[in-house]
Design a protein around this motif. Structure first.
Motif, PDB file in Angstrom:
ATOM      1  N   VAL A  84       0.838  -1.203   0.000  1.00 60.59           N
ATOM      2  CA  VAL A  84       0.000   0.000   0.000  1.00 60.59           C
ATOM      3  C   VAL A  84       0.867   1.245   0.000  1.00 60.59           C
ATOM      4  CG1 VAL A  84      -1.662   1.319   1.354  1.00 60.59           C
ATOM      5  CG2 VAL A  84      -1.987  -1.125   1.051  1.00 60.59           C
ATOM      6  N   GLU A  85       1.928   1.259   0.791  1.00 62.49           N
ATOM      7  CA  GLU A  85       2.802   2.434   0.833  1.00 62.49           C
ATOM      8  C   GLU A  85       3.494   2.669  -0.504  1.00 62.49           C
ATOM      9  OE1 GLU A  85       5.353   1.855   4.220  1.00 62.49           O
ATOM     10  OE2 GLU A  85       3.859   2.695   5.595  1.00 62.49           O
ATOM     11  N   LYS A  86       3.899   1.590  -1.179  1.00 62.88           N
ATOM     12  CA  LYS A  86       4.594   1.747  -2.453  1.00 62.88           C
ATOM     13  C   LYS A  86       3.628   2.119  -3.581  1.00 62.88           C
ATOM     14  CE  LYS A  86       7.340  -0.613  -5.902  1.00 62.88           C
ATOM     15  NZ  LYS A  86       7.688  -1.901  -6.452  1.00 62.88           N
ATOM     16  N   LEU A  87       2.487   1.429  -3.681  1.00 60.63           N
ATOM     17  CA  LEU A  87       1.591   1.633  -4.815  1.00 60.63           C
ATOM     18  C   LEU A  87       0.820   2.947  -4.743  1.00 60.63           C
ATOM     19  CD1 LEU A  87       0.162  -1.973  -5.200  1.00 60.63           C
ATOM     20  CD2 LEU A  87       1.860  -0.853  -6.635  1.00 60.63           C
ATOM     21  N   PHE A  88       0.447   3.401  -3.538  1.00 60.90           N
ATOM     22  CA  PHE A  88      -0.393   4.592  -3.407  1.00 60.90           C
ATOM     23  C   PHE A  88       0.333   5.789  -2.806  1.00 60.90           C
ATOM     24  CE2 PHE A  88      -3.342   0.951  -3.134  1.00 60.90           C
ATOM     25  CZ  PHE A  88      -4.044   1.186  -4.297  1.00 60.90           C
ATOM     26  N   ASP A  89       1.600   5.638  -2.415  1.00 61.87           N
ATOM     27  CA  ASP A  89       2.425   6.711  -1.868  1.00 61.87           C
ATOM     28  C   ASP A  89       1.752   7.367  -0.660  1.00 61.87           C
ATOM     29  OD1 ASP A  89       4.749   8.213  -1.772  1.00 61.87           O
ATOM     30  OD2 ASP A  89       3.858   9.846  -2.928  1.00 61.87           O
ATOM     31  N   VAL A  90       1.379   6.543   0.326  1.00 64.97           N
ATOM     32  CA  VAL A  90       0.760   6.992   1.570  1.00 64.97           C
ATOM     33  C   VAL A  90       1.502   6.359   2.738  1.00 64.97           C
ATOM     34  CG1 VAL A  90      -1.537   7.352   0.580  1.00 64.97           C
ATOM     35  CG2 VAL A  90      -0.933   5.114   1.486  1.00 64.97           C
ATOM     36  N   SER A  91       1.207   6.833   3.956  1.00 64.60           N
ATOM     37  CA  SER A  91       1.789   6.251   5.162  1.00 64.60           C
ATOM     38  C   SER A  91       0.731   5.420   5.874  1.00 64.60           C
ATOM     39  CB  SER A  91       2.282   7.352   6.099  1.00 64.60           C
ATOM     40  OG  SER A  91       3.292   8.092   5.475  1.00 64.60           O
ATOM     41  N   VAL A  92       1.049   4.171   6.155  1.00 59.56           N
ATOM     42  CA  VAL A  92       0.108   3.257   6.789  1.00 59.56           C
ATOM     43  C   VAL A  92       0.329   3.279   8.291  1.00 59.56           C
ATOM     44  CG1 VAL A  92      -0.600   0.852   6.980  1.00 59.56           C
ATOM     45  CG2 VAL A  92      -0.029   1.804   4.759  1.00 59.56           C
ATOM     46  N   GLU A  93      -0.750   3.436   9.030  1.00 61.11           N
ATOM     47  CA  GLU A  93      -0.684   3.455  10.491  1.00 61.11           C
ATOM     48  C   GLU A  93      -0.896   2.062  11.078  1.00 61.11           C
ATOM     49  OE1 GLU A  93      -3.729   5.397  13.491  1.00 61.11           O
ATOM     50  OE2 GLU A  93      -2.512   6.915  12.474  1.00 61.11           O
ATOM     51  N   ARG A  94      -1.863   1.314  10.514  1.00 61.20           N
ATOM     52  CA  ARG A  94      -2.232   0.014  11.077  1.00 61.20           C
ATOM     53  C   ARG A  94      -2.791  -0.879   9.975  1.00 61.20           C
ATOM     54  NH1 ARG A  94      -6.594   1.428  14.535  1.00 61.20           N
ATOM     55  NH2 ARG A  94      -4.967   2.397  15.757  1.00 61.20           N
ATOM     56  N   VAL A  95      -2.552  -2.198  10.089  1.00 57.07           N
ATOM     57  CA  VAL A  95      -3.100  -3.176   9.154  1.00 57.07           C
ATOM     58  C   VAL A  95      -3.748  -4.300   9.951  1.00 57.07           C
ATOM     59  CG1 VAL A  95      -2.585  -4.845   7.331  1.00 57.07           C
ATOM     60  CG2 VAL A  95      -1.335  -2.692   7.423  1.00 57.07           C
ATOM     61  N   ASN A  96      -4.990  -4.617   9.618  1.00 57.84           N
ATOM     62  CA  ASN A  96      -5.683  -5.761  10.212  1.00 57.84           C
ATOM     63  C   ASN A  96      -5.998  -6.749   9.092  1.00 57.84           C
ATOM     64  OD1 ASN A  96      -5.651  -4.554  12.705  1.00 57.84           O
ATOM     65  ND2 ASN A  96      -7.735  -3.794  12.569  1.00 57.84           N
ATOM     66  N   ILE A  97      -5.736  -8.032   9.356  1.00 59.73           N
ATOM     67  CA  ILE A  97      -5.975  -9.092   8.381  1.00 59.73           C
ATOM     68  C   ILE A  97      -7.122  -9.962   8.882  1.00 59.73           C
ATOM     69  CG2 ILE A  97      -4.995 -11.138   7.278  1.00 59.73           C
ATOM     70  CD1 ILE A  97      -3.575  -8.781   6.257  1.00 59.73           C
ATOM     71  N   VAL A  98      -8.054 -10.298   7.970  1.00 49.20           N
ATOM     72  CA  VAL A  98      -9.200 -11.145   8.304  1.00 49.20           C
ATOM     73  C   VAL A  98      -9.292 -12.239   7.257  1.00 49.20           C
ATOM     74  CG1 VAL A  98     -11.689 -11.222   8.626  1.00 49.20           C
ATOM     75  CG2 VAL A  98     -10.431  -9.177   9.264  1.00 49.20           C
ATOM     76  N   LYS A  99      -9.441 -13.501   7.705  1.00 45.72           N
ATOM     77  CA  LYS A  99      -9.703 -14.598   6.779  1.00 45.72           C
ATOM     78  C   LYS A  99     -11.206 -14.790   6.701  1.00 45.72           C
ATOM     79  CE  LYS A  99      -7.234 -18.179   6.317  1.00 45.72           C
ATOM     80  NZ  LYS A  99      -6.551 -19.460   6.499  1.00 45.72           N
ATOM     81  N   VAL A 100     -11.777 -14.532   5.531  1.00 42.12           N
ATOM     82  CA  VAL A 100     -13.203 -14.713   5.316  1.00 42.12           C
ATOM     83  C   VAL A 100     -13.433 -16.195   5.036  1.00 42.12           C
ATOM     84  CG1 VAL A 100     -15.177 -14.055   3.914  1.00 42.12           C
ATOM     85  CG2 VAL A 100     -13.396 -12.385   4.419  1.00 42.12           C
ATOM     86  N   GLN A 101     -14.236 -16.829   5.870  1.00 51.01           N
ATOM     87  CA  GLN A 101     -14.446 -18.270   5.788  1.00 51.01           C
ATOM     88  C   GLN A 101     -15.298 -18.640   4.575  1.00 51.01           C
ATOM     89  OE1 GLN A 101     -12.998 -20.544   7.795  1.00 51.01           O
ATOM     90  NE2 GLN A 101     -11.910 -18.817   8.699  1.00 51.01           N
ATOM     91  N   PRO A 102     -15.056 -19.828   3.988  1.00 47.02           N
ATOM     92  CA  PRO A 102     -15.910 -20.280   2.887  1.00 47.02           C
ATOM     93  C   PRO A 102     -17.316 -20.586   3.389  1.00 47.02           C
ATOM     94  CG  PRO A 102     -14.322 -21.957   3.475  1.00 47.02           C
ATOM     95  CD  PRO A 102     -13.972 -20.745   4.275  1.00 47.02           C
ATOM     96  N   LYS A 103     -18.317 -20.340   2.533  1.00 44.55           N
ATOM     97  CA  LYS A 103     -19.702 -20.543   2.929  1.00 44.55           C
ATOM     98  C   LYS A 103     -20.331 -21.658   2.105  1.00 44.55           C
ATOM     99  CE  LYS A 103     -20.593 -15.736   4.072  1.00 44.55           C
ATOM    100  NZ  LYS A 103     -21.411 -14.572   3.780  1.00 44.55           N
ATOM    101  N   PRO A 104     -21.083 -22.541   2.736  1.00 41.23           N
ATOM    102  CA  PRO A 104     -21.811 -23.546   1.954  1.00 41.23           C
ATOM    103  C   PRO A 104     -23.003 -22.901   1.259  1.00 41.23           C
ATOM    104  CG  PRO A 104     -22.281 -23.798   4.281  1.00 41.23           C
ATOM    105  CD  PRO A 104     -21.239 -22.737   4.173  1.00 41.23           C
TER     106      PRO A 104
END
Length: 98
Positions: free
Chosen positions: A44-64
């Motif tokens: 994100v910092e390289k592609l959009f030339d911004v400063s990142v404060e925090r990153v949260n990662i979420v795994k979205v579970q597969p749904k039947p």
């Protein structure tokens, strides 16, 4: 496995909830399944030339899912919620305010 920074971000997440976070400088992206917080921050910092404060990662579970007698599963995916520093914005999201 080494990821290129261009391969880390797959697509922006387009939903009401993700666009509501733009007012608080939170941007949501679909990311590569093998990416971790450091990869996302650097991409994100390289592609959009911004400063990142925090990153949260979420795994979205597969749904039947089912259609009549046919059963299947929607694939799971990984998303990242990126909080930017004060004053930074990503321009591609600005045109689609709700």
């Amino acid at each position: 496995m080494s990821l290129n920074l261009e391969d880390v971000l797959v697509a922006p997440v387009v939903s009401e909830k993700s666009y509501a976070g733009i007012a608080e400088r939170r941007y949501t992206f679909k990311v590569h399944p093998d990416a971790h917080k450091t990869h996302v921050r650097q991409a994100v910092e390289k592609l959009f030339d911004v400063s990142v404060e925090r990153v949260n990662i979420v795994k979205v579970q597969p749904k039947p899912k089912r259609r009549g007698m046919i059963r299947g599963t929607r694939p799971g995916w990984k998303k990242a919620v990126v909080q930017l520093r004060e004053g930074d914005t990503i321009e591609i999201f600005e045109g689609a305010q709700i």
